[in-house]
Design a protein around this motif. Structure first.
Motif, PDB file in Angstrom:
ATOM      1  N   ARG A  18       0.835  -1.203   0.000  1.00  0.00           N
ATOM      2  CA  ARG A  18       0.000   0.000   0.000  1.00  0.00           C
ATOM      3  C   ARG A  18       0.872   1.256   0.000  1.00  0.00           C
ATOM      4  N   ALA A  19       1.916   1.244   0.812  1.00  0.00           N
ATOM      5  CA  ALA A  19       2.819   2.394   0.889  1.00  0.00           C
ATOM      6  C   ALA A  19       3.495   2.663  -0.456  1.00  0.00           C
ATOM      7  N   GLN A  20       3.681   1.611  -1.231  1.00  0.00           N
ATOM      8  CA  GLN A  20       4.284   1.754  -2.559  1.00  0.00           C
ATOM      9  C   GLN A  20       3.271   2.183  -3.613  1.00  0.00           C
ATOM     10  N   GLY A  21       1.994   2.223  -3.251  1.00  0.00           N
ATOM     11  CA  GLY A  21       0.957   2.655  -4.185  1.00  0.00           C
ATOM     12  C   GLY A  21       0.287   1.537  -4.958  1.00  0.00           C
ATOM     13  N   HIS A  22       0.554   0.281  -4.583  1.00  0.00           N
ATOM     14  CA  HIS A  22      -0.094  -0.840  -5.261  1.00  0.00           C
ATOM     15  C   HIS A  22      -1.544  -0.954  -4.807  1.00  0.00           C
ATOM     16  N   ASP A  23      -2.391  -1.446  -5.692  1.00  0.00           N
ATOM     17  CA  ASP A  23      -3.799  -1.673  -5.392  1.00  0.00           C
ATOM     18  C   ASP A  23      -3.924  -3.028  -4.699  1.00  0.00           C
ATOM     19  N   VAL A  24      -3.941  -3.008  -3.380  1.00  0.00           N
ATOM     20  CA  VAL A  24      -4.016  -4.239  -2.592  1.00  0.00           C
ATOM     21  C   VAL A  24      -5.474  -4.628  -2.422  1.00  0.00           C
ATOM     22  N   LEU A  25      -5.804  -5.833  -2.840  1.00  0.00           N
ATOM     23  CA  LEU A  25      -7.182  -6.309  -2.781  1.00  0.00           C
ATOM     24  C   LEU A  25      -7.520  -6.937  -1.432  1.00  0.00           C
ATOM     25  N   THR A  26      -6.515  -7.430  -0.736  1.00  0.00           N
ATOM     26  CA  THR A  26      -6.719  -8.021   0.580  1.00  0.00           C
ATOM     27  C   THR A  26      -6.955  -6.895   1.580  1.00  0.00           C
ATOM     28  N   PRO A  27      -8.076  -6.913   2.296  1.00  0.00           N
ATOM     29  CA  PRO A  27      -8.367  -5.824   3.226  1.00  0.00           C
ATOM     30  C   PRO A  27      -7.350  -5.741   4.371  1.00  0.00           C
ATOM     31  N   ARG A  28      -7.133  -4.547   4.846  1.00  0.00           N
ATOM     32  CA  ARG A  28      -6.299  -4.351   6.046  1.00  0.00           C
ATOM     33  C   ARG A  28      -6.948  -5.080   7.213  1.00  0.00           C
ATOM     34  N   GLY A  29      -6.115  -5.593   8.108  1.00  0.00           N
ATOM     35  CA  GLY A  29      -6.633  -6.250   9.300  1.00  0.00           C
ATOM     36  C   GLY A  29      -7.176  -7.643   9.051  1.00  0.00           C
ATOM     37  N   ASN A  30      -7.063  -8.122   7.823  1.00  0.00           N
ATOM     38  CA  ASN A  30      -7.531  -9.458   7.490  1.00  0.00           C
ATOM     39  C   ASN A  30      -6.679 -10.483   8.227  1.00  0.00           C
ATOM     40  N   ARG A  31      -7.285 -11.506   8.776  1.00  0.00           N
ATOM     41  CA  ARG A  31      -6.552 -12.528   9.538  1.00  0.00           C
ATOM     42  C   ARG A  31      -6.085 -13.660   8.627  1.00  0.00           C
ATOM     43  N   SER A  32      -5.900 -13.364   7.357  1.00  0.00           N
ATOM     44  CA  SER A  32      -5.428 -14.357   6.400  1.00  0.00           C
ATOM     45  C   SER A  32      -3.943 -14.151   6.146  1.00  0.00           C
ATOM     46  N   ALA A  33      -3.271 -15.221   5.782  1.00  0.00           N
ATOM     47  CA  ALA A  33      -1.856 -15.155   5.440  1.00  0.00           C
ATOM     48  C   ALA A  33      -1.667 -15.031   3.931  1.00  0.00           C
ATOM     49  N   ILE A  34      -2.693 -14.531   3.256  1.00  0.00           N
ATOM     50  CA  ILE A  34      -2.650 -14.365   1.796  1.00  0.00           C
ATOM     51  C   ILE A  34      -2.832 -12.887   1.477  1.00  0.00           C
ATOM     52  N   VAL A  35      -1.997 -12.379   0.573  1.00  0.00           N
ATOM     53  CA  VAL A  35      -2.112 -10.987   0.132  1.00  0.00           C
ATOM     54  C   VAL A  35      -2.192 -10.988  -1.388  1.00  0.00           C
ATOM     55  N   THR A  36      -3.245 -10.398  -1.916  1.00  0.00           N
ATOM     56  CA  THR A  36      -3.434 -10.293  -3.356  1.00  0.00           C
ATOM     57  C   THR A  36      -3.424  -8.826  -3.740  1.00  0.00           C
ATOM     58  N   PHE A  37      -2.701  -8.533  -4.832  1.00  0.00           N
ATOM     59  CA  PHE A  37      -2.632  -7.145  -5.286  1.00  0.00           C
ATOM     60  C   PHE A  37      -2.502  -7.083  -6.794  1.00  0.00           C
ATOM     61  N   GLU A  38      -2.891  -5.935  -7.342  1.00  0.00           N
ATOM     62  CA  GLU A  38      -2.741  -5.675  -8.768  1.00  0.00           C
ATOM     63  C   GLU A  38      -1.456  -4.895  -8.954  1.00  0.00           C
ATOM     64  N   HIS A  39      -0.643  -5.335  -9.904  1.00  0.00           N
ATOM     65  CA  HIS A  39       0.669  -4.710 -10.080  1.00  0.00           C
ATOM     66  C   HIS A  39       0.670  -3.623 -11.146  1.00  0.00           C
ATOM     67  N   GLY A  40      -0.194  -3.704 -12.149  1.00  0.00           N
ATOM     68  CA  GLY A  40      -0.295  -2.675 -13.173  1.00  0.00           C
ATOM     69  C   GLY A  40       0.959  -2.485 -14.022  1.00  0.00           C
TER      70      GLY A  40
END
Length: 90
Positions: A18-40
């Motif tokens: 998020r700090a790098q400006g990527h569109d992170v699809l995984t919500p903040r505070g999610n208790r999952s060990a998976i992070v999905t994002f769009e790189h563009g």
């Protein structure tokens, strides 16, 4: 203990992307060990840079998204290395 470790690393990755400006699809505070994002970015460049850094992530949505699944064996240093790679994409 495993959940605490993996979720903390996923949160570190989520916030870093998020700090790098990527569109992170995984919500903040999610208790999952998976992070999905769009790189563009160009997929060939993305794959090449990840391969050169020996980073394995899943490619989703015809290459538009990346999915990082954090495991017990991942370390903070590996998350930082992924963030270093993603931070270098222009």
């Amino acid at each position: 203990n495993i959940e605490r470790h993996t979720v903390a690393l996923a949160s570190r990755l989520n916030e870093g992307l998020r700090a790098q400006g990527h569109d992170v699809l995984t919500p903040r505070g999610n208790r999952s060990a998976i992070v999905t994002f769009e790189h563009g970015r160009d997929l060939a460049m993305v794959r090449n840079s990840l391969e050169q850094a020996s980073i394995t992530v899943s490619v989703r949505e015809e290459g538009a998204q990346l999915r990082a699944g954090i495991t017990l064996f991942n370390t903070a240093e590996e998350i930082d290395r992924l963030l270093e790679v993603t931070g270098g994409w222009s």
